[in-house]
Design an enzyme around this catalytic site. Structure first.
Site, PDB file in Angstrom:
ATOM      1  N   TYR A 260       0.774  -1.228  -0.169  1.00 43.16           N
ATOM      2  CA  TYR A 260      -0.052  -0.160   0.238  1.00 43.16           C
ATOM      3  C   TYR A 260       0.610   1.275  -0.532  1.00 43.16           C
ATOM      4  CZ  TYR A 260      -4.064  -3.172   0.587  1.00 43.16           C
ATOM      5  OH  TYR A 260      -4.817  -4.096   0.652  1.00 43.16           O
TER       6      TYR A 260
ATOM      7  N   PHE B  77      -9.936  -5.296  10.801  1.00 45.49           N
ATOM      8  CA  PHE B  77     -10.917  -4.752   9.794  1.00 45.49           C
ATOM      9  C   PHE B  77     -10.482  -5.330   8.237  1.00 45.49           C
ATOM     10  CE2 PHE B  77      -9.813  -0.554  11.031  1.00 45.49           C
ATOM     11  CZ  PHE B  77      -9.330  -0.197   9.463  1.00 45.49           C
TER      12      PHE B  77
HETATM   13  C1  LIG Z   1      -2.468  -7.409  -3.583  1.00 44.62           C
HETATM   14  C2  LIG Z   1      -3.279  -7.689  -4.475  1.00 44.62           C
HETATM   15  C3  LIG Z   1      -4.472  -6.970  -4.197  1.00 44.62           C
HETATM   16  C4  LIG Z   1      -2.693  -6.610  -5.926  1.00 44.62           C
HETATM   17  O1  LIG Z   1      -3.352  -6.914  -7.037  1.00 44.62           O
HETATM   18  P1  LIG Z   1      -3.159  -6.737  -8.370  1.00 44.62           P
HETATM   19  O2  LIG Z   1      -4.012  -6.275  -9.321  1.00 44.62           O
HETATM   20  O3  LIG Z   1      -2.530  -7.588  -9.369  1.00 44.62           O
HETATM   21  O4  LIG Z   1      -1.942  -5.393  -7.733  1.00 44.62           O
HETATM   22  P2  LIG Z   1      -1.758  -4.196  -9.552  1.00 44.62           P
HETATM   23  O5  LIG Z   1      -1.493  -4.911 -10.678  1.00 44.62           O
HETATM   24  O6  LIG Z   1      -2.505  -3.142  -9.736  1.00 44.62           O
HETATM   25  O7  LIG Z   1       0.117  -4.064  -9.003  1.00 44.62           O
HETATM   26  C5  LIG Z   1       0.359  -2.604  -8.463  1.00 44.62           C
HETATM   27  C6  LIG Z   1       1.659  -2.763  -8.479  1.00 44.62           C
HETATM   28  O8  LIG Z   1       1.650  -2.932  -7.232  1.00 44.62           O
HETATM   29  C7  LIG Z   1       2.937  -4.412  -6.955  1.00 44.62           C
HETATM   30  N1  LIG Z   1       2.012  -5.336  -6.129  1.00 44.62           N
HETATM   31  C8  LIG Z   1       0.846  -5.630  -6.390  1.00 44.62           C
HETATM   32  N2  LIG Z   1       0.944  -6.447  -5.211  1.00 44.62           N
HETATM   33  C9  LIG Z   1       1.591  -6.865  -4.508  1.00 44.62           C
HETATM   34  C10 LIG Z   1       2.174  -7.581  -2.915  1.00 44.62           C
HETATM   35  N3  LIG Z   1       1.661  -8.353  -3.081  1.00 44.62           N
HETATM   36  N4  LIG Z   1       3.745  -7.197  -3.296  1.00 44.62           N
HETATM   37  C11 LIG Z   1       4.447  -6.568  -4.179  1.00 44.62           C
HETATM   38  N5  LIG Z   1       4.460  -5.790  -4.547  1.00 44.62           N
HETATM   39  C12 LIG Z   1       2.846  -5.943  -5.372  1.00 44.62           C
HETATM   40  C13 LIG Z   1       2.523  -4.165  -8.653  1.00 44.62           C
HETATM   41  O9  LIG Z   1       3.633  -5.408  -8.752  1.00 44.62           O
HETATM   42  C14 LIG Z   1       2.271  -3.549  -9.257  1.00 44.62           C
HETATM   43  O10 LIG Z   1       3.887  -3.005  -9.818  1.00 44.62           O
HETATM   44  P3  LIG Z   1       4.586  -1.968 -10.434  1.00 44.62           P
HETATM   45  O11 LIG Z   1       3.140  -1.048 -10.289  1.00 44.62           O
HETATM   46  O12 LIG Z   1       6.078  -1.601  -9.969  1.00 44.62           O
HETATM   47  O13 LIG Z   1       3.897  -2.940 -11.993  1.00 44.62           O
HETATM   48  C15 LIG Z   1      -3.709  -9.007  -5.151  1.00 44.62           C
HETATM   49  O14 LIG Z   1      -2.281  -9.670  -5.620  1.00 44.62           O
HETATM   50  C16 LIG Z   1      -4.451  -9.594  -4.297  1.00 44.62           C
HETATM   51  O15 LIG Z   1      -5.408 -10.183  -4.485  1.00 44.62           O
HETATM   52  N6  LIG Z   1      -3.458 -10.945  -3.208  1.00 44.62           N
HETATM   53  C17 LIG Z   1      -3.763 -11.973  -2.820  1.00 44.62           C
HETATM   54  C18 LIG Z   1      -4.977 -11.297  -1.601  1.00 44.62           C
HETATM   55  C19 LIG Z   1      -4.366  -9.736  -1.386  1.00 44.62           C
HETATM   56  O16 LIG Z   1      -3.264  -9.613  -0.074  1.00 44.62           O
HETATM   57  N7  LIG Z   1      -5.123  -9.085  -1.073  1.00 44.62           N
HETATM   58  C20 LIG Z   1      -4.963  -7.709  -0.210  1.00 44.62           C
HETATM   59  C21 LIG Z   1      -5.573  -8.234   1.349  1.00 44.62           C
HETATM   60  S1  LIG Z   1      -5.226  -6.615   2.747  1.00 44.62           S
END
Ligand SMILES: CC(C)(COP(=O)(O)OP(=O)(O)OC[C@H]1O[C@@H](n2cnc3c(N)ncnc32)[C@H](O)[C@@H]1OP(=O)(O)O)[C@@H](O)C(=O)NCCC(=O)NCCS
Length: 409
Positions: A121, A409
């Site tokens: 984030y 949450f």
């Molecule tokens: C975390 C999550 C929501 C990311 O969604 P996503 O659609 O793949 O993210 P994006 O494609 O918009 O990524 C944007 C950037 O963040 C980075 N990023 C996203 N998730 C990341 C992670 N878990 N760790 C490191 N970097 C991450 C991407 O590499 C990308 O970087 P860039 O802009 O330099 O290329 C997804 O991987 C997920 O659902 N994970 C499992 C559930 C979870 O952990 N949710 C968060 C709950 S708090």
């Protein structure tokens, strides 16, 4: 590729929840799913669509959160998930941008969340704003230091949590304003806190509770489970897993901890996420017995820097020009003059030379009072143009007690 984003309505709940389940790799029991649905504010959900398929989701809880000196409406960001088939295509980034705009339109100046991973984030302007300690204490090494408070008018009562729910809610409502990061609990949140079906117990037995009270009512409570066991030699070796311990005053707090630590047939107490300045640390005679693991807890994003900064209280007077960097919420990206003393604060746009240049995430991380600015300055992550300006700002933003939300949450 872009994926249209909109809130869902109730008929789309199953598809929305499925994205969470797939992304987290965890399927709740139907009763847990129902509780979660009951907490959902459908007008604050967002789903990104790939045709008819929901590819990514998020939602917001409208929280009333304690910040230094007062309570604020805060957007509690939750349910962030993207399907494995659609990950790393920018779905999360578009959801985050849309959500921050919606939060601003709604009039909330601050957003907060719990992160599943600490890498996610920062890029959206959230800063690590609170921390937690999870610790294990050996019961036989848990004596209190001399001077621990005692109040002969206090007594303990073993209760069934659901039967004293009204007392717990009342006590919690009385303490929620004492620490930044804590937020008011709606009845649906209490339903989850007190949930005690077998699938809620995770093999640790039913939820138990003890309250500390006097003739005027309940002054504190502990919620816990006990995993009982005996070792090969037949010596009792149970573990008490503490879920919550809240008290209105130090004597009730000390009595409840003593009760938890002295429990018969238990050899250790385990906690999952307590404040980093938990008063228990000061109460223990042998503090090293608190075997602790540190982790980040709340992440905070200032959605409107000027309003957010004007809305909290300050620990010391400060007058400083801050240049904020913010690619995601460009309305924040400018110079602001923050003038605050112990009676109030003002944050106005200016064109003067800045004393400090910092990313908006740095302000988010300091917002609840955790003193993160000093840490970031020492790490070389902030640019100071007037000597001492970061120290003055960090001191003014710091707060005691330290922030902690205490309930995911
Ligand atoms: C975390 C999550 C929501 C990311 O969604 P996503 O659609 O793949 O993210 P994006 O494609 O918009 O990524 C944007 C950037 O963040 C980075 N990023 C996203 N998730 C990341 C992670 N878990 N760790 C490191 N970097 C991450 C991407 O590499 C990308 O970087 P860039 O802009 O330099 O290329 C997804 O991987 C997920 O659902 N994970 C499992 C559930 C979870 O952990 N949710 C968060 C709950 S708090």
């Amino acid at each position: 590729m872009t994926y249209p984003i909109r809130p869902i309505d109730e008929s789309e709940w199953t598809a929305f929840a499925r994205v969470n389940e797939e992304a987290f790799g965890w399927t709740p029991h139907p009763q847990q799913a129902e509780r979660y649905k009951a907490q959902t504010e459908f007008d604050r959900t967002l789903a990104a669509f790939d045709g008819d398929t929901i590819a990514g989701v998020t939602a917001v809880f409208s929280l009333t959160m304690t910040v230094p000196g007062r309570q604020l409406p805060v957007a509690g960001v939750t349910a962030v998930s993207v399907l494995a088939s659609h990950r790393r295509r920018g779905v999360l980034s578009s959801l985050m941008r849309r959500q921050l705009n919606d939060i601003r339109e709604r009039g909330e100046s601050v957003a907060a969340l719990y992160a599943s991973e600490s890498l996610i984030y920062g890029r959206y302007g959230y800063g690590r704003a609170a921390s937690e300690l999870s610790f294990t204490i050996d019961k036989h090494r848990s004596a209190f230091a001399p001077g621990a408070p005692q109040d002969p008018s206090l007594r303990l009562r073993v209760v069934v949590p659901a039967e004293v729910r009204g007392d717990l809610e009342k006590l919690f409502a009385a303490v929620v304003t004492r620490r930044p990061g804590r937020y008011e609990r709606r009845p649906e949140f209490w339903d989850s806190v007190l949930a005690d079906e077998e699938h809620d117990q995770r093999g640790n037995g039913p939820m138990r509770s003890i309250v500390a009270e006097d003739d005027h009512g309940v002054r504190g409570y502990a919620l816990f489970r006990i995993k009982s066991s005996w070792d090969e030699a037949g010596i009792p070796n149970g573990t008490l897993k503490l879920q919550e311990l809240e008290a209105a005053d130090p004597a009730a707090y000390a009595l409840l901890w003593r009760s938890v630590l002295d429990r018969d047939l238990v050899s250790k107490v385990e906690t999952y996420g307590r404040p980093v300045d938990d008063p228990l640390i000061a109460l223990l005679a042998d503090t090293r017995q608190l075997r602790a693991r540190w982790a980040d807890e709340l992440w905070v994003r200032l959605v409107e820097v000027d309003r957010a900064l004007a809305e909290r209280a300050y620990a010391a007077p400060v007058d400083v020009v801050i240049e904020v960097e913010d690619d995601v919420c460009p309305w924040n990206a400018r110079r602001w003059r923050l003038t605050a003393d112990l009676t109030g604060a003002e944050c106005k746009p200016v064109d003067e030379e800045p004393d400090i240049t910092l990313p908006v995430a740095a302000l988010g991380s300091a917002y609840l009072g955790d003193g993160m600015l000093g840490e970031q300055f020492e790490a070389g992550l902030l640019r100071e143009h007037s000597a001492g300006a970061v120290h003055r700002l960090a001191t003014a933003l710091s707060w005691s007690p330290k922030p902690w939300a205490g309930l995911t949450f």
